[in-house]
Design an enzyme around this catalytic site. Structure first.
Site, PDB file in Angstrom:
ATOM      1  N   GLU A 127       0.806  -1.239   0.000  1.00 44.88           N
ATOM      2  CA  GLU A 127       0.000   0.000   0.000  1.00 44.88           C
ATOM      3  C   GLU A 127       0.830   1.277   0.000  1.00 44.88           C
ATOM      4  OE1 GLU A 127      -2.932  -0.370   3.122  1.00 44.88           O
ATOM      5  OE2 GLU A 127      -3.557  -2.343   2.416  1.00 44.88           O
ATOM      6  N   ASN A 169       2.004  -5.162  -3.175  1.00 48.51           N
ATOM      7  CA  ASN A 169       0.586  -5.446  -2.890  1.00 48.51           C
ATOM      8  C   ASN A 169      -0.172  -4.153  -2.597  1.00 48.51           C
ATOM      9  OD1 ASN A 169      -1.466  -7.543  -2.245  1.00 48.51           O
ATOM     10  ND2 ASN A 169      -1.323  -6.771  -0.142  1.00 48.51           N
ATOM     11  N   HIS A 205     -10.638  -5.881  -2.349  1.00 52.01           N
ATOM     12  CA  HIS A 205     -11.712  -5.670  -1.378  1.00 52.01           C
ATOM     13  C   HIS A 205     -12.849  -4.980  -2.143  1.00 52.01           C
ATOM     14  CE1 HIS A 205      -9.239  -6.900   1.978  1.00 52.01           C
ATOM     15  NE2 HIS A 205      -8.303  -6.047   1.629  1.00 52.01           N
ATOM     16  N   GLU A 232      -6.408 -10.477  -1.188  1.00 51.16           N
ATOM     17  CA  GLU A 232      -7.214 -10.205   0.016  1.00 51.16           C
ATOM     18  C   GLU A 232      -8.693 -10.152  -0.333  1.00 51.16           C
ATOM     19  OE1 GLU A 232      -5.752  -6.828   2.271  1.00 51.16           O
ATOM     20  OE2 GLU A 232      -3.663  -7.346   1.847  1.00 51.16           O
ATOM     21  N   ASP A 234     -12.455 -10.089  -0.718  1.00 54.08           N
ATOM     22  CA  ASP A 234     -13.732 -10.160  -0.008  1.00 54.08           C
ATOM     23  C   ASP A 234     -14.703  -9.245  -0.737  1.00 54.08           C
ATOM     24  OD1 ASP A 234     -12.746  -7.695   0.984  1.00 54.08           O
ATOM     25  OD2 ASP A 234     -12.462  -8.447   3.014  1.00 54.08           O
TER      26      ASP A 234
HETATM   27  O1  G3I Z   1      -4.540  -7.885  18.962  1.00 45.26           O
HETATM   28  C1  G3I Z   1      -4.933  -6.604  19.462  1.00 45.26           C
HETATM   29  C2  G3I Z   1      -5.527  -6.730  20.835  1.00 45.26           C
HETATM   30  O2  G3I Z   1      -4.535  -7.184  21.713  1.00 45.26           O
HETATM   31  C3  G3I Z   1      -6.071  -5.370  21.251  1.00 45.26           C
HETATM   32  O3  G3I Z   1      -6.678  -5.462  22.503  1.00 45.26           O
HETATM   33  C4  G3I Z   1      -7.068  -4.856  20.225  1.00 45.26           C
HETATM   34  C5  G3I Z   1      -7.609  -3.480  20.588  1.00 45.26           C
HETATM   35  O4  G3I Z   1      -7.766  -2.684  19.431  1.00 45.26           O
HETATM   36  O5  G3I Z   1      -6.433  -4.767  18.997  1.00 45.26           O
HETATM   37  C6  G3I Z   1      -5.954  -6.018  18.514  1.00 45.26           C
HETATM   38  O6  G3I Z   1      -5.283  -5.765  17.319  1.00 45.26           O
HETATM   39  C7  G3I Z   1      -6.115  -5.548  16.183  1.00 45.26           C
HETATM   40  C8  G3I Z   1      -5.691  -6.533  15.117  1.00 45.26           C
HETATM   41  O7  G3I Z   1      -6.393  -6.269  13.923  1.00 45.26           O
HETATM   42  C9  G3I Z   1      -5.967  -7.979  15.524  1.00 45.26           C
HETATM   43  O8  G3I Z   1      -7.325  -8.186  15.698  1.00 45.26           O
HETATM   44  C10 G3I Z   1      -5.924  -4.135  15.710  1.00 45.26           C
HETATM   45  O9  G3I Z   1      -6.459  -3.231  16.651  1.00 45.26           O
HETATM   46  C11 G3I Z   1      -6.597  -3.943  14.377  1.00 45.26           C
HETATM   47  O10 G3I Z   1      -6.250  -2.656  13.873  1.00 45.26           O
HETATM   48  C12 G3I Z   1      -6.125  -4.990  13.409  1.00 45.26           C
HETATM   49  O11 G3I Z   1      -6.823  -4.814  12.201  1.00 45.26           O
HETATM   50  C13 G3I Z   1      -6.228  -5.410  11.081  1.00 45.26           C
HETATM   51  C14 G3I Z   1      -5.920  -4.341  10.042  1.00 45.26           C
HETATM   52  O12 G3I Z   1      -5.371  -4.951   8.881  1.00 45.26           O
HETATM   53  C15 G3I Z   1      -4.943  -3.313  10.555  1.00 45.26           C
HETATM   54  O13 G3I Z   1      -4.729  -2.316   9.638  1.00 45.26           O
HETATM   55  C16 G3I Z   1      -7.166  -6.441  10.505  1.00 45.26           C
HETATM   56  O14 G3I Z   1      -7.307  -7.527  11.424  1.00 45.26           O
HETATM   57  C17 G3I Z   1      -6.644  -6.961   9.169  1.00 45.26           C
HETATM   58  O15 G3I Z   1      -7.632  -7.739   8.554  1.00 45.26           O
HETATM   59  C18 G3I Z   1      -6.298  -5.802   8.259  1.00 45.26           C
HETATM   60  O16 G3I Z   1      -5.753  -6.318   7.092  1.00 45.26           O
HETATM   61  C19 G3I Z   1      -5.415  -5.376   6.083  1.00 45.26           C
HETATM   62  C20 G3I Z   1      -4.203  -5.901   5.353  1.00 45.26           C
HETATM   63  O17 G3I Z   1      -3.158  -6.162   6.280  1.00 45.26           O
HETATM   64  C21 G3I Z   1      -3.721  -4.932   4.288  1.00 45.26           C
HETATM   65  N1  G3I Z   1      -4.816  -4.588   3.386  1.00 45.26           N
HETATM   66  C22 G3I Z   1      -6.051  -4.133   4.011  1.00 45.26           C
HETATM   67  C23 G3I Z   1      -6.525  -5.147   5.046  1.00 45.26           C
HETATM   68  C24 G3I Z   1      -7.843  -4.703   5.653  1.00 45.26           C
HETATM   69  O18 G3I Z   1      -7.715  -3.520   6.387  1.00 45.26           O
END
Ligand code: G3I
Length: 300
Positions: A127, A169, A205, A232, A234
């Site tokens: 990105e 990517n 997406h 990715e 969906d």
């Molecule tokens: O694990 C922590 C937890 O300990 C904490 O209490 C909680 C509170 O916010 O956060 C948890 O972490 C989260 C993590 O996902 C795991 O669930 C983060 O806040 C959250 O921001 C994170 O989101 C991820 C996101 O990327 C971050 O930008 C999504 O799961 C994930 O699906 C998403 O994936 C991205 C790709 O990497 C790149 N392309 C876009 C895609 C969708 O946004």
């Protein structure tokens, strides 16, 4: 058949899913994963904040849980992602200039070395291009270290793991538009100058439709001499099943489209809360979109 087996019969392609280490104890989840998919991507566990929480101190516990699950079952692994402006550890967010540059390249080297020989494809840079009509780079602390930071990352990744395919990517690159053309120009430049790049990931997406030039866009990148992957996928909305089939058919029609990854298994696993964009419902049942994908994989 299953998604992975049907994709494998179509020129050795893979069909993967993004997975989370903390769900590997959920038996419904793991049953679907092991039955249907022959590739995995760590949804968060191989990112910079997860793997280098403090500078020079690496933690591979959760990334390794995913890698070991995959390796033990003959699944491919897409590594995601070595460098990204988002999900940087706090210490990196506060760095800049040559200090950030060397920390970032060390991160690439260390993580790619840890997983050397295990990764089918790495998202080396994620990105880095801006949305909108400019077609240029996104502003970030990494970009401000110099426009050559992306090629430096690819060279470091190649040196650390020569067998992994190295991908760029991004999202909103699904059709031919200013952003995808900016990336196309970068890939053409890398190929012309011998910067190591092997593949481009199209996150895909999508919301209820796919651009009419989706296949043409994949093909123009393939024509540069790189593989293309749907990384990715969906899809939300009432046309979900037919849009999924269109995406699958587009990949199958491009010889260098080597695999498809959906961004989660069940709707309840998706980052798109409430949009139900995946192939299995929250109970783990196959949706119409699943059947549509499987049928598309089995056509022709
Ligand atoms: O694990 C922590 C937890 O300990 C904490 O209490 C909680 C509170 O916010 O956060 C948890 O972490 C989260 C993590 O996902 C795991 O669930 C983060 O806040 C959250 O921001 C994170 O989101 C991820 C996101 O990327 C971050 O930008 C999504 O799961 C994930 O699906 C998403 O994936 C991205 C790709 O990497 C790149 N392309 C876009 C895609 C969708 O946004």
């Amino acid at each position: 058949s299953t998604l992975g087996a049907s994709a494998a019969e179509r020129g050795g392609r893979y069909f993967g899913a993004a997975i989370a280490a903390n769900k590997l104890s959920d038996s419904t989840y793991v049953t679907i994963l092991n039955r249907e998919f022959n590739s995995v991507t760590a949804e968060n566990e191989m990112k910079w904040d997860a793997t280098e929480p403090s500078r020079g101190s690496f933690n591979y516990t959760n990334g390794d849980r995913i890698a070991n699950h995959a390796i033990g079952r003959g699944m491919k692994i897409r590594g995601h992602a070595l460098l990204w402006h988002s999900q940087q550890p706090g210490w990196a967010q506060s760095l800049s200039g040559s200090t950030l540059r060397s920390a970032a390249l060390n991160h690439v080297t260390q993580v790619a070395t840890h997983y050397r020989g295990k990764i089918h494809s790495w998202d080396v840079v994620n990105e880095a291009f801006a949305d909108g009509s400019g077609g240029g780079r996104r502003d970030s602390n990494l970009q401000r270290t110099g426009n050559d930071w992306i090629e430096a990352a690819f060279r470091a990744a190649r040196a650390a793991d020569p067998a992994a395919k190295l991908c760029y990517n991004d999202y909103n690159t699904d059709g031919i538009n200013a952003k995808s053309t900016g990336i196309y120009n970068m890939v053409a430049d890398f190929k012309a100058r011998g910067v190591p790049i092997d593949c481009v990931g199209f996150q895909s997406h999508l919301s209820n439709s796919v651009p009419g030039d989706y296949q043409a866009n994949l093909q123009r990148f393939a024509n540069l001499g790189v593989d293309v992957q749907i990384t990715e996928l969906d899809i939300s909305g009432s046309n979900q099943a037919s849009v999924y089939a269109s995406v699958v058919r587009s990949c199958l029609a491009v010889a260098r489209c080597t695999g498809i990854t959906v961004w989660g298994i069940r709707d309840s696993d998706s980052w798109r809360t409430g949009q139900n964009p995946l192939l299995f419902d929250s109970g783990g049942n196959k949706k119409a979109a699943y059947t549509s994908v499987l049928n598309a994989l089995n056509e022709g």
